[in-house]
Design a protein around this motif. Structure first.
Motif, PDB file in Angstrom:
ATOM      1  N   VAL A 118       0.844  -1.203   0.000  1.00  0.00           N
ATOM      2  CA  VAL A 118       0.000   0.000   0.000  1.00  0.00           C
ATOM      3  C   VAL A 118       0.882   1.256   0.000  1.00  0.00           C
ATOM      4  CG1 VAL A 118      -1.726   1.321   1.291  1.00  0.00           C
ATOM      5  CG2 VAL A 118      -1.859  -1.197   1.241  1.00  0.00           C
ATOM      6  N   GLU A 119       1.827   1.274   0.915  1.00  0.00           N
ATOM      7  CA  GLU A 119       2.708   2.440   1.053  1.00  0.00           C
ATOM      8  C   GLU A 119       3.506   2.682  -0.241  1.00  0.00           C
ATOM      9  OE1 GLU A 119       5.251   2.145   4.547  1.00  0.00           O
ATOM     10  OE2 GLU A 119       6.740   3.453   3.597  1.00  0.00           O
ATOM     11  N   TYR A 120       4.023   1.608  -0.843  1.00  0.00           N
ATOM     12  CA  TYR A 120       4.888   1.755  -2.023  1.00  0.00           C
ATOM     13  C   TYR A 120       4.091   2.145  -3.265  1.00  0.00           C
ATOM     14  CZ  TYR A 120       8.511  -0.438   0.889  1.00  0.00           C
ATOM     15  OH  TYR A 120       9.406  -0.721   1.881  1.00  0.00           O
ATOM     16  N   VAL A 121       2.880   1.635  -3.386  1.00  0.00           N
ATOM     17  CA  VAL A 121       2.045   2.027  -4.530  1.00  0.00           C
ATOM     18  C   VAL A 121       1.761   3.530  -4.456  1.00  0.00           C
ATOM     19  CG1 VAL A 121      -0.283   1.855  -5.539  1.00  0.00           C
ATOM     20  CG2 VAL A 121       0.999  -0.232  -5.000  1.00  0.00           C
ATOM     21  N   LEU A 122       1.396   3.999  -3.273  1.00  0.00           N
ATOM     22  CA  LEU A 122       1.101   5.437  -3.110  1.00  0.00           C
ATOM     23  C   LEU A 122       2.356   6.281  -3.343  1.00  0.00           C
ATOM     24  CD1 LEU A 122      -1.283   5.162  -0.005  1.00  0.00           C
ATOM     25  CD2 LEU A 122      -1.935   5.610  -2.401  1.00  0.00           C
ATOM     26  N   ILE A 151      12.256  -2.304 -10.263  1.00  0.00           N
ATOM     27  CA  ILE A 151      11.522  -1.792  -9.092  1.00  0.00           C
ATOM     28  C   ILE A 151      11.593  -2.817  -7.949  1.00  0.00           C
ATOM     29  CG2 ILE A 151       9.196  -1.247  -8.214  1.00  0.00           C
ATOM     30  CD1 ILE A 151       9.823   0.870 -10.188  1.00  0.00           C
ATOM     31  N   VAL A 152      11.305  -4.068  -8.328  1.00  0.00           N
ATOM     32  CA  VAL A 152      11.277  -5.142  -7.332  1.00  0.00           C
ATOM     33  C   VAL A 152      12.655  -5.302  -6.678  1.00  0.00           C
ATOM     34  CG1 VAL A 152      10.928  -7.637  -7.046  1.00  0.00           C
ATOM     35  CG2 VAL A 152       9.348  -6.309  -8.468  1.00  0.00           C
ATOM     36  N   ARG A 153      13.684  -5.052  -7.462  1.00  0.00           N
ATOM     37  CA  ARG A 153      15.045  -5.150  -6.934  1.00  0.00           C
ATOM     38  C   ARG A 153      15.316  -4.083  -5.876  1.00  0.00           C
ATOM     39  NH1 ARG A 153      19.640  -5.439 -11.449  1.00  0.00           N
ATOM     40  NH2 ARG A 153      18.855  -3.321 -11.625  1.00  0.00           N
ATOM     41  N   VAL A 154      14.779  -2.890  -6.085  1.00  0.00           N
ATOM     42  CA  VAL A 154      14.945  -1.837  -5.068  1.00  0.00           C
ATOM     43  C   VAL A 154      14.272  -2.288  -3.763  1.00  0.00           C
ATOM     44  CG1 VAL A 154      14.328   0.543  -4.428  1.00  0.00           C
ATOM     45  CG2 VAL A 154      15.096   0.023  -6.773  1.00  0.00           C
ATOM     46  N   ILE A 155      13.083  -2.892  -3.892  1.00  0.00           N
ATOM     47  CA  ILE A 155      12.377  -3.369  -2.697  1.00  0.00           C
ATOM     48  C   ILE A 155      13.143  -4.521  -2.041  1.00  0.00           C
ATOM     49  CG2 ILE A 155      10.229  -4.427  -1.874  1.00  0.00           C
ATOM     50  CD1 ILE A 155       8.811  -2.827  -4.166  1.00  0.00           C
ATOM     51  N   ALA A 156      13.710  -5.399  -2.872  1.00  0.00           N
ATOM     52  CA  ALA A 156      14.497  -6.517  -2.319  1.00  0.00           C
ATOM     53  C   ALA A 156      15.678  -5.972  -1.522  1.00  0.00           C
ATOM     54  CB  ALA A 156      14.989  -7.416  -3.449  1.00  0.00           C
ATOM     55  N   GLN A 157      16.268  -4.879  -2.031  1.00  0.00           N
ATOM     56  CA  GLN A 157      17.456  -4.323  -1.375  1.00  0.00           C
ATOM     57  C   GLN A 157      17.103  -3.588  -0.083  1.00  0.00           C
ATOM     58  OE1 GLN A 157      19.739  -1.832  -4.013  1.00  0.00           O
ATOM     59  NE2 GLN A 157      21.182  -1.213  -2.389  1.00  0.00           N
ATOM     60  N   GLY A 190      13.893  -3.517   1.492  1.00  0.00           N
ATOM     61  CA  GLY A 190      12.862  -4.135   2.322  1.00  0.00           C
ATOM     62  C   GLY A 190      11.826  -3.147   2.827  1.00  0.00           C
ATOM     63  N   GLU A 191      11.698  -3.068   4.155  1.00  0.00           N
ATOM     64  CA  GLU A 191      10.707  -2.199   4.784  1.00  0.00           C
ATOM     65  C   GLU A 191      11.026  -0.716   4.597  1.00  0.00           C
ATOM     66  OE1 GLU A 191       8.384  -3.367   7.640  1.00  0.00           O
ATOM     67  OE2 GLU A 191       8.481  -5.309   6.608  1.00  0.00           O
ATOM     68  N   GLN A 192      12.274  -0.430   4.256  1.00  0.00           N
ATOM     69  CA  GLN A 192      12.689   0.977   4.129  1.00  0.00           C
ATOM     70  C   GLN A 192      12.847   1.409   2.674  1.00  0.00           C
ATOM     71  OE1 GLN A 192      14.338  -0.723   6.990  1.00  0.00           O
ATOM     72  NE2 GLN A 192      12.668   0.344   8.053  1.00  0.00           N
ATOM     73  N   ALA A 193      12.035   0.841   1.788  1.00  0.00           N
ATOM     74  CA  ALA A 193      12.250   1.100   0.361  1.00  0.00           C
ATOM     75  C   ALA A 193      11.534   2.351  -0.147  1.00  0.00           C
ATOM     76  CB  ALA A 193      11.832  -0.121  -0.456  1.00  0.00           C
ATOM     77  N   LYS A 194      10.706   2.977   0.676  1.00  0.00           N
ATOM     78  CA  LYS A 194       9.864   4.070   0.177  1.00  0.00           C
ATOM     79  C   LYS A 194      10.668   5.193  -0.503  1.00  0.00           C
ATOM     80  CE  LYS A 194       6.436   7.446   1.668  1.00  0.00           C
ATOM     81  NZ  LYS A 194       5.732   8.005   2.832  1.00  0.00           N
ATOM     82  N   GLU A 195      11.653   5.706   0.201  1.00  0.00           N
ATOM     83  CA  GLU A 195      12.412   6.833  -0.377  1.00  0.00           C
ATOM     84  C   GLU A 195      13.212   6.432  -1.609  1.00  0.00           C
ATOM     85  OE1 GLU A 195      11.755   9.942   0.174  1.00  0.00           O
ATOM     86  OE2 GLU A 195      10.302   9.297   1.684  1.00  0.00           O
TER      87      GLU A 195
END
Lengths: 255, 394
Positions: free
Chosen positions: A29-33, A229-235, A237-242
């Motif tokens: 939710v947070e990342y989509v927004l 994009i998914v790779r940024v989230i993999a790297q 994790g929970e702190q990927a927003k910025e």
């Protein structure tokens, strides 16, 4: 005109992909927004599957993390509901067909309508199997996005003539994931599509940086960015927003 | 509805990238299946290279011991490379050659299909790459070395359950990267159309021969034919020419693993539900979210969460029956055949045998039952020893 096609009227479209539930549905939710805020025009939400045969390693691993984190369809619908409380960005579900078949096509597309999910895409539904979901998707006003690939040849016209929403043009052979080379017949493919259909075309598979996104959107109407994009989230994790916002903004700026 | 349907089952649920290649394959197959020269070449290979026709062996000691139907074994284990897999592989490799392909890829579970593909590639002078779950490369290490001896490159697959379904996933991914010079030799009656039909037709030689052989020996058709089922290629081959013979029962034996009431099973008909996976609509073992379930069997060749679409159809119409057989029952049958008839069969085939051991007494002494002995058991000896608690490593 659909909300998906409206998005293309505003200019070149950036369509990021995110695997739902990686690392958690709250984060989805947070990342989509966050991606919308950074300039995404349409967002493709991937429903994780145990055996994603069209994916490269990056999205395979994200799917596995999501499933190990306890992903459920009901959880996904709750997450989309939360997204919809704050955003009206066009959304697509990308999914392997079995989880949807198992959930029940009618119930699934009814949920899509309820949550204003605009489009549906499955790499396992080529033109020949479209009718698996076509009627029920139509009943609930969900556009089924078709794919065209470098091997489609004479199939392109047939697919384009019946296309809804936009056409997902696969950039090259193989599965999703970062690559340095794209198919040499992309421009010709787009030309063929445009000769038979007014439907917008966006190119995806392997687009991993602003330069590639600019080039691909340059010859079409938009760029779809998944594994990067998914790779940024993999790297992160929970702190990927910025970092995610920064990356999406850099892609959007390049278009 | 798309082509390649058996009732509602089958279809072509596969990425757009592979669709034209599937059309090309279908077109080539439709042409060559009726081509006299192609069939002559394939039959010569069957006869001179693969040791066909395979024997229909009357298992007299078993028959006497079980005290019911006359038991016949269709000896696919005596084929070159030791299993029925060679029938399909020679057919597909020859077809691929005619299509101008120079490279074969394949998935393998127990390794029998991989060995057969590597063999055909060596024979036809083609490149060969085989995908095999890491877990299977460990329990079937000899077959890995065999494939390498034959010049193939074996890729251990580290995703998912590291078994057969993951090997199929990886072979499909590889094929979508490179179709121009590459044919994917699918090893069972599964996957997108036209594979279930092509594989069935090449395996149908089993029942074509067996039907003639039993009529010659017994003067009448058997009461039942029995075969093990993973994806279901030897069973489809064993059933096919008996389907019109309504008096012949068709029985497929699924791997129940530790039991159909446990999660450690691979019995798709017994525990699976309708779904779509690996390009086909059929029955699959899946969880309550529609994710493909991890399956288990002692047999690497039956360790698959789905079943070919034509089997799903035969099940739905009631023409064939599918029964679960556990690891324990299969291992007991494996040992029984070794001691009774002096034949060490594949642990896959032992699943079919176990059902016949259980049910032979239900038939009259003037009736016969044919069991497809789909493969030989050399590859399984070490694994069976370990199962029995003997510390034996290859």
């Amino acid at each position: 005109m659909s909300r998906i096609q409206d998005a293309f009227l505003k200019g070149k479209c950036l369509i990021p992909f995110i695997t739902a539930g990686d690392p958690s549905l709250d984060k989805t939710v947070e990342y989509v927004l966050a991606m919308e805020e950074a300039g995404a025009d349409i967002i493709e939400i991937g429903i994780p599957f145990s055996d994603p045969t069209a994916e490269g390693v990056v999205i395979q691993e994200a799917s596995l993390r999501a499933l190990q984190g306890g992903f459920t369809m009901e959880g996904l619908f709750d997450a989309v509901k939360k997204i919809r409380e704050k955003s009206s960005i066009p959304l697509l579900f990308m999914t392997y067909i079995n989880p949807v078949h198992h959930y029940g096509y009618d119930a699934f597309f009814a949920k899509c309508k309820e949550l204003s999910v605009d489009g549906f895409l499955s790499p396992e539904l080529p033109f020949e199997e479209k009718e698996e979901v076509a009627e029920v998707a139509k009943k609930y006003g969900v556009e089924v996005i078709s794919m065209v690939s470098p091997t489609s040849e004479k199939r392109i016209e047939r697919i384009a003539k019946e296309a809804e929403g936009f056409l997902y043009v696969v950039s090259s052979m193989g599965v999703t994931g970062v690559r340095t080379q794209f198919s040499s017949n992309l421009e010709e493919t787009i030309k063929t599509i445009r000769s038979v259909s007014k439907v917008p075309c966006a190119i995806g598979f392997g687009i991993s940086n602003p330069e590639q996104a600019a080039k691909m959107a340059g010859i079409s109407d938009g760029a779809i960015v998944g594994s990067a994009i998914v790779r940024v989230i993999a790297q992160y994790g929970e702190q990927a927003k910025e970092p995610l916002k920064e990356f999406v903004a850099s892609l959007k700026k390049a278009l | 509805m798309s082509k390649g349907r058996f009732g509602q089952f089958g279809g072509q649920y596969i990425s757009e990238t592979l669709m034209n290649e599937l059309y090309r394959l279908e077109e080539a197959y439709e042409h060559y299946k009726n081509d006299a020269a192609f069939n002559e070449e394939l039959n010569t290979l069957f006869r001179e290279y693969a040791n066909r026709p395979s024997l229909l062996y009357y298992a007299e000691k078993m028959t006497k011991d079980l005290g019911g139907a006359k038991i016949y074994l269709k000896r696919e284990d005596l084929n070159h490379t030791g299993a029925h897999k060679i029938n399909n592989v020679l057919g597909q490799a020859l077809l691929a050659k005619k299509m101008g392909k120079t490279r074969l890829i394949a998935e393998t579970g127990a390794g029998q299909h991989g060995v057969a593909t590597a063999t055909a590639a060596a024979f036809f002078g083609m490149e060969c790459e085989v995908f095999m779950g890491r877990h299977d490369t460990e329990r079937q290490a000899l077959n890995v070395y065999r494939m390498e001896l034959l010049g193939a490159k074996v890729h251990p697959v580290d995703t998912g359950t590291r078994t057969l379904k993951d090997a199929v996933n990886e072979a499909m991914r590889e094929w979508s990267c490179r179709v121009d010079d590459t044919h994917y030799v699918l090893g069972s009656v599964m996957g997108p159309h036209p594979f279930p039909t092509i594989v069935r037709d090449f395996q149908a030689v089993i029942s074509r021969e067996a039907r003639e052989q039993i009529l010659e020996k017994e003067g009448k058709l058997p009461a039942a034919v029995v075969a093990c089922v993973g994806g279901g290629s030897n069973a489809m081959g064993m059933f096919y020419n008996f389907i019109p013979d309504e008096g012949v029962r068709l029985i497929g034996c699924e791997a129940a693993g530790k039991g159909v009431d446990t999660p450690e099973t691979a019995a798709t008909i017994a525990t699976g539900t309708l779904g779509i996976f690996h390009g086909m609509k059929s029955y699959f073992c899946q969880d309550e979210q529609g994710q493909i379930a991890p399956v288990y069997s002692i047999s690497a060749g039956l360790d698959y969460p789905g079943i070919g679409p034509e089997h799903a159809y035969l099940h739905s119409t009631g023409r064939a029956q599918y029964v679960p057989v556990t690891d324990d029952e299969a291992v007991a049958a494996f040992e029984y055949l070794a001691r009774t008839e002096g034949i060490i069969c594949a642990i896959e085939s032992a699943h079919a045998l176990a059902h016949v051991i259980k049910t032979a007494g239900e038939y009259g002494k003037d009736e016969s039952v044919i069991v497809c002995l789909s493969g030989r058991g050399d590859k399984d000896v070490a694994a069976i020893a370990r199962y029995k608690g003997v510390d034996l490593h290859e």
